[in-house]
Design a protein around this motif. Sequence first.
Motif, PDB file in Angstrom:
ATOM      1  N   CYS A  28     -18.669  -5.609  -3.108  1.00  0.00           N
ATOM      2  CA  CYS A  28     -18.150  -6.917  -3.522  1.00  0.00           C
ATOM      3  C   CYS A  28     -17.230  -7.544  -2.478  1.00  0.00           C
ATOM      4  N   ASP A  29     -17.002  -6.806  -1.382  1.00  0.00           N
ATOM      5  CA  ASP A  29     -16.152  -7.299  -0.286  1.00  0.00           C
ATOM      6  C   ASP A  29     -14.781  -7.752  -0.802  1.00  0.00           C
ATOM      7  N   ILE A  30     -14.167  -6.893  -1.615  1.00  0.00           N
ATOM      8  CA  ILE A  30     -12.847  -7.204  -2.182  1.00  0.00           C
ATOM      9  C   ILE A  30     -11.786  -6.963  -1.109  1.00  0.00           C
ATOM     10  N   PRO A  31     -10.907  -7.917  -0.846  1.00  0.00           N
ATOM     11  CA  PRO A  31      -9.888  -7.736   0.198  1.00  0.00           C
ATOM     12  C   PRO A  31      -8.869  -6.657  -0.194  1.00  0.00           C
ATOM     13  N   PRO A  32      -8.330  -5.937   0.789  1.00  0.00           N
ATOM     14  CA  PRO A  32      -7.349  -4.884   0.494  1.00  0.00           C
ATOM     15  C   PRO A  32      -6.103  -5.396  -0.221  1.00  0.00           C
ATOM     16  N   ALA A  33      -5.774  -6.666  -0.040  1.00  0.00           N
ATOM     17  CA  ALA A  33      -4.596  -7.220  -0.701  1.00  0.00           C
ATOM     18  C   ALA A  33      -4.777  -7.306  -2.207  1.00  0.00           C
ATOM     19  N   GLN A  34      -6.025  -7.209  -2.667  1.00  0.00           N
ATOM     20  CA  GLN A  34      -6.276  -7.223  -4.111  1.00  0.00           C
ATOM     21  C   GLN A  34      -6.521  -5.800  -4.630  1.00  0.00           C
ATOM     22  N   ILE A  35      -7.578  -5.168  -4.148  1.00  0.00           N
ATOM     23  CA  ILE A  35      -7.868  -3.785  -4.541  1.00  0.00           C
ATOM     24  C   ILE A  35      -8.302  -3.029  -3.282  1.00  0.00           C
ATOM     25  N   PRO A  36      -7.478  -2.149  -2.757  1.00  0.00           N
ATOM     26  CA  PRO A  36      -7.877  -1.381  -1.578  1.00  0.00           C
ATOM     27  C   PRO A  36      -8.884  -0.296  -1.943  1.00  0.00           C
ATOM     28  N   ALA A  37      -9.743   0.011  -0.996  1.00  0.00           N
ATOM     29  CA  ALA A  37     -10.714   1.081  -1.190  1.00  0.00           C
ATOM     30  C   ALA A  37     -10.021   2.436  -1.139  1.00  0.00           C
ATOM     31  N   PRO A  38     -10.557   3.451  -1.812  1.00  0.00           N
ATOM     32  CA  PRO A  38      -9.951   4.795  -1.746  1.00  0.00           C
ATOM     33  C   PRO A  38      -9.803   5.316  -0.326  1.00  0.00           C
ATOM     34  N   ALA A  42      -6.352   6.601   1.286  1.00  0.00           N
ATOM     35  CA  ALA A  42      -6.206   7.902   1.935  1.00  0.00           C
ATOM     36  C   ALA A  42      -5.655   7.742   3.346  1.00  0.00           C
ATOM     37  N   LYS A  43      -6.132   6.730   4.080  1.00  0.00           N
ATOM     38  CA  LYS A  43      -5.626   6.474   5.430  1.00  0.00           C
ATOM     39  C   LYS A  43      -4.149   6.100   5.393  1.00  0.00           C
ATOM     40  N   THR A  44      -3.758   5.311   4.389  1.00  0.00           N
ATOM     41  CA  THR A  44      -2.354   4.941   4.246  1.00  0.00           C
ATOM     42  C   THR A  44      -1.494   6.165   3.964  1.00  0.00           C
ATOM     43  N   LEU A  45      -2.020   7.063   3.143  1.00  0.00           N
ATOM     44  CA  LEU A  45      -1.287   8.303   2.868  1.00  0.00           C
ATOM     45  C   LEU A  45      -1.080   9.114   4.132  1.00  0.00           C
ATOM     46  N   ILE A  46      -2.096   9.188   4.956  1.00  0.00           N
ATOM     47  CA  ILE A  46      -1.985   9.973   6.193  1.00  0.00           C
ATOM     48  C   ILE A  46      -1.036   9.297   7.180  1.00  0.00           C
ATOM     49  N   GLY A 213       5.786  -3.574  -2.743  1.00  0.00           N
ATOM     50  CA  GLY A 213       5.459  -4.790  -3.482  1.00  0.00           C
ATOM     51  C   GLY A 213       6.119  -6.020  -2.884  1.00  0.00           C
ATOM     52  N   TYR A 214       7.386  -5.882  -2.475  1.00  0.00           N
ATOM     53  CA  TYR A 214       8.075  -7.012  -1.852  1.00  0.00           C
ATOM     54  C   TYR A 214       7.405  -7.433  -0.540  1.00  0.00           C
ATOM     55  N   ARG A 215       6.889  -6.430   0.188  1.00  0.00           N
ATOM     56  CA  ARG A 215       6.262  -6.703   1.486  1.00  0.00           C
ATOM     57  C   ARG A 215       4.753  -6.901   1.384  1.00  0.00           C
ATOM     58  N   LEU A 216       4.229  -6.923   0.138  1.00  0.00           N
ATOM     59  CA  LEU A 216       2.804  -7.125  -0.120  1.00  0.00           C
ATOM     60  C   LEU A 216       1.943  -6.073   0.579  1.00  0.00           C
ATOM     61  N   LYS A 217       2.442  -4.848   0.658  1.00  0.00           N
ATOM     62  CA  LYS A 217       1.671  -3.739   1.208  1.00  0.00           C
ATOM     63  C   LYS A 217       0.971  -3.028   0.047  1.00  0.00           C
ATOM     64  N   ILE A 218      -0.113  -3.622  -0.415  1.00  0.00           N
ATOM     65  CA  ILE A 218      -0.796  -3.115  -1.605  1.00  0.00           C
ATOM     66  C   ILE A 218      -1.348  -1.702  -1.408  1.00  0.00           C
ATOM     67  N   PRO A 219      -1.971  -1.386  -0.263  1.00  0.00           N
ATOM     68  CA  PRO A 219      -2.426   0.001  -0.078  1.00  0.00           C
ATOM     69  C   PRO A 219      -1.292   1.026  -0.172  1.00  0.00           C
ATOM     70  N   MET A 220      -0.106   0.656   0.317  1.00  0.00           N
ATOM     71  CA  MET A 220       1.040   1.558   0.218  1.00  0.00           C
ATOM     72  C   MET A 220       1.430   1.768  -1.240  1.00  0.00           C
ATOM     73  N   MET A 221       1.364   0.723  -2.061  1.00  0.00           N
ATOM     74  CA  MET A 221       1.668   0.863  -3.475  1.00  0.00           C
ATOM     75  C   MET A 221       0.679   1.815  -4.146  1.00  0.00           C
ATOM     76  N   TYR A 222      -0.602   1.640  -3.848  1.00  0.00           N
ATOM     77  CA  TYR A 222      -1.608   2.528  -4.428  1.00  0.00           C
ATOM     78  C   TYR A 222      -1.397   3.968  -3.960  1.00  0.00           C
ATOM     79  N   ALA A 223      -1.040   4.151  -2.704  1.00  0.00           N
ATOM     80  CA  ALA A 223      -0.809   5.499  -2.182  1.00  0.00           C
ATOM     81  C   ALA A 223       0.367   6.166  -2.897  1.00  0.00           C
ATOM     82  N   ALA A 224       1.438   5.409  -3.137  1.00  0.00           N
ATOM     83  CA  ALA A 224       2.592   5.965  -3.844  1.00  0.00           C
ATOM     84  C   ALA A 224       2.245   6.307  -5.285  1.00  0.00           C
TER      85      ALA A 224
END
Length: 258
Positions: A28-38, A42-46, A213-224
């Motif tokens: 669906c080509d969803i942008p990471p700012a909305q729903i990041p891919a797993p 995982a890359k954000t966690l690393i 959330g304040y910095r709009l780092k959505i992948p970081m939020m999902y990783a946490a």
Amino acid sequence: MNGLFARLAPLLALAALIGLWEVLVRACDIPPAQIPAPSLIAKTLIDNGPQLLAATAITLREALLALALAAAGGLALALVFAWSPWLEKTFLPLAIALQVTPLIAIAPLLLIYLEPPTAVLACAFLVAFFPILSNASAGLKATDRGLIELFRLKGASRGTILLLLRLPSALPQIFTGLRIGGGLALIGAVAAELAAGAAGNSEGLAFRIVEAGYRLKIPMMYAAVALLCLCGVALYGALAGLGHMVLRRWRDEPETEA
């Protein structure tokens, strides 16, 4: 074979769900700012591993300390209630009032009077305390009356009956309360950290979620959030394993065929 599949079924279902998530995000080509891919999570966690693991250690330490205090206090008060029903009628309504008061309303008040780490610990303690107390009290009350009368016929005192009969009989429900309290202690720590983090006074994992959330780092939020889920599952599993080890005598042993 069936037993092995039953054990692997949860992991297989989780892997299938993560795979479906990855496919849908890419298809669906969803942008990471909305729903990041797993894979991005995982890359954000690393990439942010040291920072996130340090925050996870703080949150987990707060939850474990709160759980230990809640277990000690809840079990001690349950024994007092079992010893004196009058004290139970007197103080149980206060414990219930603390339990039903929304944590989100208590946390900002505690942050006014306590240092942030102490306020987080107090919030986690409050939400974990009552399930342990209520389950321990129910277990102590559920002791077989026939066994109690047998102990009395043998000349056992109230203290002996309480410690040698009622307390061991209540262990299954005590461990049930611990499993519930462990999850709630983590939830309480996270909720208090969110309140403290909104004021810029926290260093735990929930604060990293607020910061991302304040910095709009959505992948970081999902990783946490993923780390919080792993902590909750690990804590529940550890308590369940401890309960299984302690309560093996209460479980029926399989009969061996001749």
